[in-house]
Design an enzyme around this catalytic site. Structure first.
Site, PDB file in Angstrom:
ATOM      1  N   TYR A 123       0.865  -1.178   0.000  1.00  0.00           N
ATOM      2  CA  TYR A 123       0.000   0.000   0.000  1.00  0.00           C
ATOM      3  C   TYR A 123       0.906   1.234   0.000  1.00  0.00           C
ATOM      4  CZ  TYR A 123      -3.715   3.119   1.826  1.00  0.00           C
ATOM      5  OH  TYR A 123      -4.602   4.139   2.028  1.00  0.00           O
ATOM      6  N   LYS A 153      -1.581  -1.086  -3.986  1.00  0.00           N
ATOM      7  CA  LYS A 153      -2.586  -0.035  -3.863  1.00  0.00           C
ATOM      8  C   LYS A 153      -1.786   1.254  -3.978  1.00  0.00           C
ATOM      9  CE  LYS A 153      -5.762   2.551  -1.163  1.00  0.00           C
ATOM     10  NZ  LYS A 153      -6.428   2.759   0.114  1.00  0.00           N
TER      11      LYS A 153
HETATM   12  C1  LIG Z   1      -4.964  10.240   1.621  1.00  0.00           C
HETATM   13  C2  LIG Z   1      -6.250   9.480   1.529  1.00  0.00           C
HETATM   14  O1  LIG Z   1      -6.987   9.386   2.484  1.00  0.00           O
HETATM   15  N1  LIG Z   1      -6.520   8.931   0.365  1.00  0.00           N
HETATM   16  C3  LIG Z   1      -7.725   8.141   0.151  1.00  0.00           C
HETATM   17  C4  LIG Z   1      -8.492   8.684  -1.010  1.00  0.00           C
HETATM   18  O2  LIG Z   1      -9.627   7.894  -1.202  1.00  0.00           O
HETATM   19  C5  LIG Z   1      -8.872  10.129  -0.729  1.00  0.00           C
HETATM   20  O3  LIG Z   1      -9.652  10.190   0.449  1.00  0.00           O
HETATM   21  C6  LIG Z   1      -9.679  10.672  -1.883  1.00  0.00           C
HETATM   22  O4  LIG Z   1      -8.921  10.572  -3.052  1.00  0.00           O
HETATM   23  C7  LIG Z   1     -10.097  12.117  -1.597  1.00  0.00           C
HETATM   24  O5  LIG Z   1      -8.976  12.958  -1.602  1.00  0.00           O
HETATM   25  C8  LIG Z   1      -7.343   6.719  -0.116  1.00  0.00           C
HETATM   26  O6  LIG Z   1      -6.303   6.619  -1.054  1.00  0.00           O
HETATM   27  C9  LIG Z   1      -6.863   6.116   1.172  1.00  0.00           C
HETATM   28  C10 LIG Z   1      -7.711   4.990   1.546  1.00  0.00           C
HETATM   29  O7  LIG Z   1      -8.454   4.464   0.797  1.00  0.00           O
HETATM   30  C11 LIG Z   1      -7.607   4.505   2.887  1.00  0.00           C
HETATM   31  O8  LIG Z   1      -6.611   3.876   3.194  1.00  0.00           O
HETATM   32  O9  LIG Z   1      -8.519   4.728   3.655  1.00  0.00           O
END
Ligand SMILES: CC(=O)N[C@@H]([C@@H](O)[C@H](O)[C@H](O)CO)[C@@H](O)CC(=O)C(=O)O
Length: 297
Positions: A123, A153
Site C-alpha cells: 500500500y 494499492k
Molecule cells: C490520503 C487518503 O486518504 N486517500 C484516500 C483517497 O480515497 C482520498 O480520500 C480521496 O482521493 C479524496 O482525496 C485513499 O487513497 C486512502 C484509503 O483508501 C484509505 O486507506 O482509507
C-alpha cells in the site's frame, strides 16, 4: 469498537465489489490492537453494518495489516490468514522509516512471510507515510523476494511513477489498485485495474457509472463524472473526519467523531456537504438530528 466501515473498492471487469479493511479512512493507526482485531473479524463475518454501507455482497476482503511494529504487523497478518482474508495490504512503517528499497522490501517480506498463503499488496501512500521510495523501483524483482506479491494499492498523485509500474508489468500478473479518487479516470487510461478509496463509500454509484462510460469508450461522459468529483473535492477538501461526517449523512448511520488527534468536521462543513449531496440527489436519510453526527466512536 470503531464503526468505520471498510473502504469500498471498485474492480474493473468484475461484477461485484470488494472491501479493504483497516485502512487510512478506517483510522487503523488510531486503533489499538484489540479493537482492530475485532474489527477485522467483524468484516470477515460480513456484519450487517458493513454490508449496509456497501449495499452489496462482499466478494473479496483485503485486510490492511501495516503497523509501526513488525511483530504487530505479523500478528495481524496471521490473524488475517486465520479468518480467511483474500489478501493483506501493508503500508511502509513511518516513524523509523526504511530509506532504501531493499530495507523496505525486507520489512514487507517479513510481514508477508507471516501469512504465506495470502496474496500480498504493498500500500503505497507516501503523503501519509513520508516514505517516498518510488513504487516503480520497488516492483523491480519483488516477486523473487515476496512470492505472494499480488500488486499495489497506489495512493499517490505521481502518475509518471504509476505509468512506469504498469509498464513494468508486461506479463500482467499484478493488480494496480488506484487510490486517488479524483484522478481515477487518468489512472484508468494508464492501466489501473481497480480502485480503492474513501469516497466510494458514498460516491460508489457515480464512480461505477464513470467506469461503465470508460468501458464503453464514452470518454466525454466519463470526464463529466470525474469533473463532478474534482469540483466537489477542490472546493471542500476531504480528510478522515470529513469522510466520517459525509458517511453519516449518506447512510443515516451515526459514525461519531474521529479519535484524537483528529478533530471532528465543522458544522459549516457538514452543512455545506449536506446541501451539495442533496443537490446531487444523494441523500435518502435527510432528517438527521445534530446528535446523530456525535454518536458512535
Ligand atoms: C490520503 C487518503 O486518504 N486517500 C484516500 C483517497 O480515497 C482520498 O480520500 C480521496 O482521493 C479524496 O482525496 C485513499 O487513497 C486512502 C484509503 O483508501 C484509505 O486507506 O482509507
Amino acid at each position: 469498537m470503531s464503526r468505520a466501515p471498510g473502504i469500498l473498492a471498485l474492480w474493473r471487469r468484475a461484477p461485484s465489489l470488494s472491501v479493504q479493511k483497516g485502512s487510512q479512512t478506517a483510522r487503523h493507526t488510531c486503533l489499538s490492537e484489540a479493537p482492530l482485531g475485532n474489527c477485522l473479524l467483524s468484516v470477515y463475518k460480513a456484519n450487517p453494518l458493513t454490508q449496509c454501507f456497501l449495499f452489496c455482497r462482499l466478494d473479496q476482503v483485503v485486510i490492511h495489516v501495516g503497523a509501526l511494529s513488525l511483530k504487530e504487523s505479523q500478528e495481524l497478518a496471521q490473524h488475517a490468514a486465520e479468518i480467511g482474508a483474500d489478501g493483506i495490504a501493508v503500508i511502509a512503517p513511518f516513524f523509523l522509516k526504511p530509506w532504501t528499497k531493499d530495507v523496505l522490501i525486507n520489512f514487507l517480506k517479513e510481514v508477508a512471510a507471516a501469512a504465506p498463503a495470502v496474496p500480498f499488496y504493498y500500500y503505497h501512500i507516501p503523503a501519509l507515510t513520508g516514505v517516498k521510495i518510488r513504487a516503480e523501483e520497488l516492483l523491480d524483482g519483488i516477486q523473487d523476494k515476496i512470492p505472494t506479491f499480488q500488486g499495489l494499492k497506489f495512493s499517490d498523485t505521481d502518475l509518471l511513477d504509476f505509468g512506469q509500474c504498469v509498464d513494468q508489468n508486461r506479463q500482467q500478473q499484478f493488480a494496480f489498485l488506484f487510490g486517488v479518487d479524483e484522478q481515477l479516470l487518468s489512472a484508468l487510461v494508464m492501466g489501473a485495474t481497480g480502485a480503492v478509496g474513501s469516497t466510494y463509500n458514498y460516491l460508489g454509484k457515480k464512480t461505477s457509472q464513470m467506469l461503465e462510460a470508460f468501458e464503453r469508450k464514452d470518454f466525454s461522459l466519463a470526464l463529466n463524472y470525474q469533473s463532478c468529483f474534482l469540483i466537489y473535492f477542490s472546493h471542500l477538501g476531504f480528510g478522515v473526519s470529513q469522510t466520517k461526517a459525509i458517511m453519516t449523512l449518506v447512510s443515516g448511520i451515526p459514525m461519531g467523531p474521529p479519535r484524537l488527534p483528529l478533530q471532528k468536521a465543522s458544522r459549516e462543513f457538514t452543512d455545506s456537504v449536506e446541501a451539495k449531496l442533496k443537490s446531487l440527489d444523494f441523500l435518502s436519510f435527510t432528517d438527521l438530528k445534530d446528535g446523530n453526527l456525535e454518536a458512535g466512536s
